[in-house]
Design a protein around this motif. Sequence first.
Motif, PDB file in Angstrom:
ATOM      1  N   UNK A 296      31.500 -28.195 -44.365  1.00 49.38           N
ATOM      2  CA  UNK A 296      30.969 -29.138 -43.380  1.00 49.38           C
ATOM      3  C   UNK A 296      31.995 -29.399 -42.280  1.00 49.38           C
ATOM      4  N   UNK A 297      33.247 -29.591 -42.668  1.00 51.46           N
ATOM      5  CA  UNK A 297      34.300 -29.832 -41.678  1.00 51.46           C
ATOM      6  C   UNK A 297      34.424 -28.645 -40.724  1.00 51.46           C
ATOM      7  N   UNK A 298      34.408 -27.454 -41.284  1.00 53.83           N
ATOM      8  CA  UNK A 298      34.610 -26.253 -40.468  1.00 53.83           C
ATOM      9  C   UNK A 298      33.437 -26.020 -39.517  1.00 53.83           C
ATOM     10  N   UNK A 299      32.224 -26.050 -40.056  1.00 54.93           N
ATOM     11  CA  UNK A 299      31.056 -25.805 -39.207  1.00 54.93           C
ATOM     12  C   UNK A 299      30.905 -26.895 -38.146  1.00 54.93           C
TER      13      UNK A 299
ATOM     14  N   UNK B 141      32.057 -17.605 -39.518  1.00 52.22           N
ATOM     15  CA  UNK B 141      33.073 -18.540 -39.026  1.00 52.22           C
ATOM     16  C   UNK B 141      34.342 -18.236 -39.810  1.00 52.22           C
ATOM     17  N   UNK B 142      35.283 -17.585 -39.151  1.00 50.53           N
ATOM     18  CA  UNK B 142      36.446 -17.039 -39.842  1.00 50.53           C
ATOM     19  C   UNK B 142      37.475 -18.098 -40.228  1.00 50.53           C
ATOM     20  N   UNK B 143      38.150 -17.836 -41.361  1.00 43.70           N
ATOM     21  CA  UNK B 143      39.330 -18.605 -41.740  1.00 43.70           C
ATOM     22  C   UNK B 143      40.463 -18.273 -40.773  1.00 43.70           C
TER      23      UNK B 143
ATOM     24  N   UNK C 125      27.167 -12.742 -35.119  1.00 45.08           N
ATOM     25  CA  UNK C 125      27.975 -13.541 -34.203  1.00 45.08           C
ATOM     26  C   UNK C 125      29.221 -14.010 -34.943  1.00 45.08           C
ATOM     27  N   UNK C 126      30.377 -13.895 -34.289  1.00 48.96           N
ATOM     28  CA  UNK C 126      31.656 -14.248 -34.905  1.00 48.96           C
ATOM     29  C   UNK C 126      32.290 -15.425 -34.169  1.00 48.96           C
ATOM     30  N   UNK C 127      32.842 -16.346 -34.949  1.00 48.37           N
ATOM     31  CA  UNK C 127      33.476 -17.543 -34.417  1.00 48.37           C
ATOM     32  C   UNK C 127      34.884 -17.658 -35.003  1.00 48.37           C
ATOM     33  N   UNK C 128      35.849 -17.886 -34.122  1.00 51.82           N
ATOM     34  CA  UNK C 128      37.245 -18.012 -34.531  1.00 51.82           C
ATOM     35  C   UNK C 128      37.740 -19.425 -34.232  1.00 51.82           C
ATOM     36  N   UNK C 129      38.765 -19.832 -34.961  1.00 52.95           N
ATOM     37  CA  UNK C 129      39.269 -21.199 -34.842  1.00 52.95           C
ATOM     38  C   UNK C 129      39.871 -21.509 -33.468  1.00 52.95           C
ATOM     39  N   UNK C 130      40.288 -20.482 -32.736  1.00 53.21           N
ATOM     40  CA  UNK C 130      40.869 -20.741 -31.406  1.00 53.21           C
ATOM     41  C   UNK C 130      39.800 -20.851 -30.322  1.00 53.21           C
ATOM     42  N   UNK C 131      38.531 -20.860 -30.716  1.00 51.79           N
ATOM     43  CA  UNK C 131      37.439 -20.999 -29.762  1.00 51.79           C
ATOM     44  C   UNK C 131      36.815 -19.688 -29.328  1.00 51.79           C
TER      45      UNK C 131
ATOM     46  N   UNK D  97      44.401  -9.053 -33.420  1.00 54.08           N
ATOM     47  CA  UNK D  97      44.180  -9.793 -34.678  1.00 54.08           C
ATOM     48  C   UNK D  97      42.719 -10.154 -34.931  1.00 54.08           C
ATOM     49  N   UNK D  98      42.000 -10.565 -33.873  1.00 51.74           N
ATOM     50  CA  UNK D  98      40.598 -10.932 -34.068  1.00 51.74           C
ATOM     51  C   UNK D  98      39.752  -9.728 -34.464  1.00 51.74           C
TER      52      UNK D  98
END
Length: 496
Positions: free
Chosen positions: A396-399, A326-328, A88-94, A182-183
């Motif tokens: 911790x902040x990111x997750x 959880x990608x940068x 499962x992939x998670x990006x910062x834009x949701x 990009x994703x």
Amino acid sequence: MARAVVIGAGIAGIATSIRLATAGYQVEVYEANDYPGGKLTQFEQDGFRFDAGPSLFTMPFLVDELFEEAGKNPTHYFNYEQLPVVCNYFYEDGTRLSAYAQPTAFAQEVEQKLGVPAKVLEKHLHNSAEIFEHTHQLFMEQSLHQAKNFLNLDVVKSIANMYKMHIFSTMHEVNQRKLKNPHLVQLFDRYATYNGSSPYKAPGILNIIPHLEHNMGAYLPQGGMHSITQSVYKLAIELGVQFRLGAKVDKIMVENKVAKGVMVQGREVLADVVVSNMDVVPTYRHLLKNEPAPEKALKQERSSSALIFYWGMGATFPELDVHNILFAQDYKAEFEHLFELKKIYPDPTVYINITSKREKNDAPANAENWFVMVNVPGNQGQDWDQWITETRQSVLDKTSRILGKDIGALIQTEAILDPRSIEQKTSSFQGSLYGSSSNNRYAAFLRHPNFSRKIKHLYFCGGSVHPGGGIPLCLLSAKIVSNIIKEKHGALVTTQ
């Protein structure tokens, strides 16, 4: 019977011992730790079980082969299941994306979530399969350092098709050109990390890696990754292999440029062949101090290392699966920090492995065992204590931000593994996970061969030599080195 000594009981060392034992060798394995497995081990803490090292399992038939070669039924020792979701992939834009095991389902997910036509992904995975078809025999299944291996017809055909393998472009350049989104580019760029490299430097031929995961499948052994070690260790013992745990080798004995055995705690152990499963750098620097070292191979850029947080979580997360990324936000900046600045990126990509999703006994009820990893540079005397504190907070902040929960408040137990402890526990130079990196197009040829060019009867297996790091390649290194030994010393062997 010919005698073989194997230095190190990592997965490649155990696999080599099995292959040599089935060929009739009397095999002794010397391991400095009091447990087998090297990086592929486990521990338990406060009711949680954690696989300590490798977490992804592909090409399981390479493990099955060991049992079959010994005349055993693999299922009597070792079983596994294919994961329905690779990652499962998670990006910062949701954006959230599930890479389903079925390529067509994955392609439909990409079309639905990213707006990329399914045929684009299907074509990319087909190209990855083509790269595998044209290169696996030459680059993965035999020595690159023996001229005779370049003369058979299949290899000649592979070389003739090398122009299709993207060796003159980087992984990122190929992915950018073919995928554009990009994703999706970031998703496929991440496969460079599977051998500790940068997609902005590693050659496009490494786009072979997605084939192993998406076309051939990702698996989880019953009992977790450590069951790989347990099963092959049991097989080796049944075949008569003698394991000397807690027995650190002090020296490889060499006379007239021939390896004669090893010195272990002041005792000489004679052998017809010596195989080092130890990283090649400490093998030469510590065990062969009086012998000339292949400096060009030893000075290749090292792969990345890892900082791992083992967290026993007092909650479950239905949006997570066994493998999660959880990608940068800025992937290029992350790899510049890793390989140019030799620092940890302030907001790194986070990998979370949770075996309790499938192995319920790995965590208490309503809890999960999180293996949380970020890629970091190797150990070169940095202030790791400070870096660990800062990176822990970044993770911790990111997750917490992406998952919408206060992750820190849910941690019930914690352990940490960093490049210093990786180096100390496994003798991996600088704590690198995969030996040398693949950050140039000639990396495969510059990697140390499975035999010594200067010392007869001395051989090598494991992640720091050809064909590379990771469980499948380590198992293949064992196959390669065993075949070389049997070719050169077969006359000495009484077949069982």
